[in-house]
Scaffold this motif. Sequence first.
Motif, PDB file in Angstrom:
ATOM      1  N   PRO A  77      17.134  -5.423 -11.218  1.00 29.59           N
ATOM      2  CA  PRO A  77      17.233  -6.871 -11.396  1.00 29.59           C
ATOM      3  C   PRO A  77      18.699  -7.315 -11.416  1.00 29.59           C
ATOM      4  N   PRO A  78      19.016  -8.441 -10.800  1.00 33.52           N
ATOM      5  CA  PRO A  78      18.112  -9.505 -10.341  1.00 33.52           C
ATOM      6  C   PRO A  78      17.581  -9.335  -8.919  1.00 33.52           C
ATOM      7  N   GLU A  79      17.760  -8.140  -8.318  1.00 30.47           N
ATOM      8  CA  GLU A  79      17.264  -7.941  -6.960  1.00 30.47           C
ATOM      9  C   GLU A  79      15.738  -7.860  -6.953  1.00 30.47           C
ATOM     10  N   PRO A  80      15.118  -8.129  -5.803  1.00 31.27           N
ATOM     11  CA  PRO A  80      13.671  -7.937  -5.693  1.00 31.27           C
ATOM     12  C   PRO A  80      13.274  -6.492  -5.986  1.00 31.27           C
ATOM     13  N   LEU A  81      12.044  -6.319  -6.410  1.00 33.43           N
ATOM     14  CA  LEU A  81      11.497  -5.001  -6.715  1.00 33.43           C
ATOM     15  C   LEU A  81      10.777  -4.478  -5.477  1.00 33.43           C
ATOM     16  N   LEU A  82      11.236  -3.311  -4.963  1.00 34.61           N
ATOM     17  CA  LEU A  82      10.693  -2.736  -3.736  1.00 34.61           C
ATOM     18  C   LEU A  82      10.324  -1.278  -3.963  1.00 34.61           C
ATOM     19  N   HIS A  83       9.277  -0.850  -3.283  1.00 34.44           N
ATOM     20  CA  HIS A  83       8.864   0.553  -3.310  1.00 34.44           C
ATOM     21  C   HIS A  83       8.617   1.008  -1.881  1.00 34.44           C
ATOM     22  N   TYR A  84       9.399   2.019  -1.439  1.00 33.11           N
ATOM     23  CA  TYR A  84       9.135   2.639  -0.146  1.00 33.11           C
ATOM     24  C   TYR A  84       8.143   3.765  -0.375  1.00 33.11           C
ATOM     25  N   ALA A  85       7.015   3.680   0.300  1.00 34.73           N
ATOM     26  CA  ALA A  85       5.894   4.570   0.003  1.00 34.73           C
ATOM     27  C   ALA A  85       5.933   5.887   0.760  1.00 34.73           C
ATOM     28  N   GLY A  86       6.976   6.134   1.555  1.00 33.86           N
ATOM     29  CA  GLY A  86       7.066   7.391   2.282  1.00 33.86           C
ATOM     30  C   GLY A  86       6.187   7.451   3.508  1.00 33.86           C
ATOM     31  N   ASP A  87       5.725   6.303   3.976  1.00 33.56           N
ATOM     32  CA  ASP A  87       4.828   6.274   5.133  1.00 33.56           C
ATOM     33  C   ASP A  87       5.208   5.181   6.124  1.00 33.56           C
ATOM     34  N   GLY A  88       6.457   4.719   6.055  1.00 33.26           N
ATOM     35  CA  GLY A  88       6.886   3.656   6.952  1.00 33.26           C
ATOM     36  C   GLY A  88       6.631   2.268   6.425  1.00 33.26           C
ATOM     37  N   THR A  89       6.140   2.160   5.190  1.00 37.17           N
ATOM     38  CA  THR A  89       5.817   0.859   4.605  1.00 37.17           C
ATOM     39  C   THR A  89       6.624   0.639   3.330  1.00 37.17           C
ATOM     40  N   VAL A  90       7.172  -0.560   3.194  1.00 35.46           N
ATOM     41  CA  VAL A  90       7.837  -0.964   1.959  1.00 35.46           C
ATOM     42  C   VAL A  90       6.961  -2.016   1.287  1.00 35.46           C
ATOM     43  N   ARG A  91       6.637  -1.775   0.019  1.00 37.48           N
ATOM     44  CA  ARG A  91       5.840  -2.730  -0.759  1.00 37.48           C
ATOM     45  C   ARG A  91       6.796  -3.532  -1.641  1.00 37.48           C
ATOM     46  N   MET A  92       6.696  -4.850  -1.564  1.00 33.91           N
ATOM     47  CA  MET A  92       7.593  -5.748  -2.284  1.00 33.91           C
ATOM     48  C   MET A  92       6.788  -6.580  -3.273  1.00 33.91           C
ATOM     49  N   ALA A  93       7.279  -6.641  -4.506  1.00 33.66           N
ATOM     50  CA  ALA A  93       6.567  -7.364  -5.559  1.00 33.66           C
ATOM     51  C   ALA A  93       6.740  -8.866  -5.390  1.00 33.66           C
ATOM     52  N   LEU A  94       5.622  -9.575  -5.437  1.00 36.76           N
ATOM     53  CA  LEU A  94       5.625 -11.039  -5.475  1.00 36.76           C
ATOM     54  C   LEU A  94       5.281 -11.479  -6.891  1.00 36.76           C
TER      55      LEU A  94
ATOM     56  N   LEU B 179      15.171   6.267   6.678  1.00 32.42           N
ATOM     57  CA  LEU B 179      15.727   6.767   7.934  1.00 32.42           C
ATOM     58  C   LEU B 179      15.895   8.283   7.928  1.00 32.42           C
ATOM     59  N   LEU B 180      16.475   8.816   6.859  1.00 33.02           N
ATOM     60  CA  LEU B 180      16.861  10.224   6.848  1.00 33.02           C
ATOM     61  C   LEU B 180      15.813  11.139   6.228  1.00 33.02           C
ATOM     62  N   SER B 181      15.001  10.608   5.334  1.00 36.56           N
ATOM     63  CA  SER B 181      13.937  11.408   4.700  1.00 36.56           C
ATOM     64  C   SER B 181      12.672  10.566   4.639  1.00 36.56           C
ATOM     65  N   PRO B 182      12.102  10.231   5.790  1.00 41.76           N
ATOM     66  CA  PRO B 182      11.043   9.211   5.828  1.00 41.76           C
ATOM     67  C   PRO B 182       9.765   9.576   5.094  1.00 41.76           C
ATOM     68  N   ALA B 183       9.572  10.847   4.751  1.00 46.64           N
ATOM     69  CA  ALA B 183       8.374  11.220   4.005  1.00 46.64           C
ATOM     70  C   ALA B 183       8.574  11.104   2.493  1.00 46.64           C
ATOM     71  N   ARG B 184       9.815  10.861   2.059  1.00 44.82           N
ATOM     72  CA  ARG B 184      10.084  10.711   0.627  1.00 44.82           C
ATOM     73  C   ARG B 184       9.825   9.276   0.187  1.00 44.82           C
ATOM     74  N   LYS B 185       9.658   9.105  -1.120  1.00 50.18           N
ATOM     75  CA  LYS B 185       9.477   7.772  -1.682  1.00 50.18           C
ATOM     76  C   LYS B 185      10.789   7.301  -2.299  1.00 50.18           C
ATOM     77  N   ALA B 186      10.938   5.985  -2.407  1.00 55.31           N
ATOM     78  CA  ALA B 186      12.171   5.434  -2.970  1.00 55.31           C
ATOM     79  C   ALA B 186      11.881   4.076  -3.584  1.00 55.31           C
ATOM     80  N   TRP B 187      12.725   3.714  -4.559  1.00 48.33           N
ATOM     81  CA  TRP B 187      12.588   2.433  -5.245  1.00 48.33           C
ATOM     82  C   TRP B 187      13.887   1.645  -5.156  1.00 48.33           C
ATOM     83  N   LEU B 188      13.749   0.335  -5.120  1.00 50.11           N
ATOM     84  CA  LEU B 188      14.831  -0.573  -5.481  1.00 50.11           C
ATOM     85  C   LEU B 188      14.332  -1.328  -6.702  1.00 50.11           C
ATOM     86  N   ASP B 189      14.889  -0.971  -7.846  1.00 48.59           N
ATOM     87  CA  ASP B 189      14.482  -1.576  -9.118  1.00 48.59           C
ATOM     88  C   ASP B 189      15.762  -1.879  -9.881  1.00 48.59           C
TER      89      ASP B 189
END
Length: 308
Positions: free
Chosen positions: A220-237, A208-218
Motif C-alpha cells: 500500500p498505497p499500490e494496488p494489490l496484485l497476485h501473479y498466479a504462475g499461469d500467465g494471469t495476474v489477479r488484481m483486487a477491486l 518473464l523469468l520464472s513464469p511458473a512461480r507465483k508473486a505478489w505486489l502487496d
Amino acid sequence: MNQITANTPRTDRVLGALALELTPGSGAARDAVPQAEAGALAALVAADLAAFAPEAAALDCSLVAAHFDPVELLRPGWPLHQELWQLAAKAPRAPGGGARILAFGSHQGRLPGALSPSAEHAGGPLRLLPFVLDGDAAVAARVSARCEADLMEEGMAGAGTALAMQEAFGLRVEHARYLTVHDLCALTAMQYEHAGLAPLWPLLETALLSPARKAWLDAPPEPLLHYAGDGTVRMALFTPAAWRSRHAPAATVPEEDEEAHARLARMFGHYEARQRQFAGVLRAHGLAVEFVHCQDGARAELAAPAPR
C-alpha cells in the motif's frame, strides 16, 4: 488462460535483438521489409555478432526483418523468439550442413507465422529486430555466456548495419546496438523506474523469468496484485469503504467534513487510475488481468483458485 511452459532463456540458444534508438521526434516509414531484402539485413547482423563473439559464426543466425516495441518481446515464454526459432527449425539445410543465416521478411505485405509487429505498439523511440543464435549446445553456451557478460556494453552495430536498417525501414537511427533479452529486461526495469512503475517490476520480472512461480505486489498505497504462475495476474477491486479500510485505516473523518471526504474520494480515484495503468502495462506484456472483488481478506481471496 495463457499456457506458460518456458522459463528463463536456454543457454543453448541466444535470444536477442538489434535495438534501434530513433532520433527524437522521428518515426519509421515501414515496419517490415520484403523477403527479397531481408537476407542482406540478416547477413549484416550475423557478421556483427561474429565480430563480437567469433564462435557465433558456427551457429545458425535467424532474424525477423521487422521491428517491434520492447513489450512485444518481453512476454512470458518469449513467444516472439520461440516463433522465430520454430520457423528456423523448419527451414531446410543445404547439403553438408553448416551454419545458416535465415531471414524472415514479408511476402505480399505479410510476415510468416506470428511475426507481425502490432500497430498498437508502433511509434516508440526504441525499435527491436529479434534474432536467435542456435546450434551446437556447447558452442551456443559459450556464445551465450559471452553475450550475457558483455553484449550490452560492447555490442554496437556496425556503421554499415545501422545505415542499412535506416534505409530499409525509412527511419533515422541515433544508436544501434545488440542486446540479449536479459539486457532488455534490465533496460526496461530502469525505464519503468523512471516512469514511476518500479513497484510493478518485480512481479512482472517473475512472470518473464520464472513464469511458473507465483508473486505478489502487496505494498500500500499500490494496488494489490497476485501473479498466479499461469500467465494471469489477479488484481483486487475494492469498494470505497473496503479501500479505505486497507489504505487509510487511521483516517477518521467527521461526516460533516466535506473537504476531507472529497480528499478521500480523490485518493480513491487516483488508486483506480493506478489500477488501470498497471493493468495496461501487464496486458501489453502479454499477461491476462483478472479483476477480483475483495473485502477485508483480500490476499486470501486473490490466492483462492479462480472459479471455473
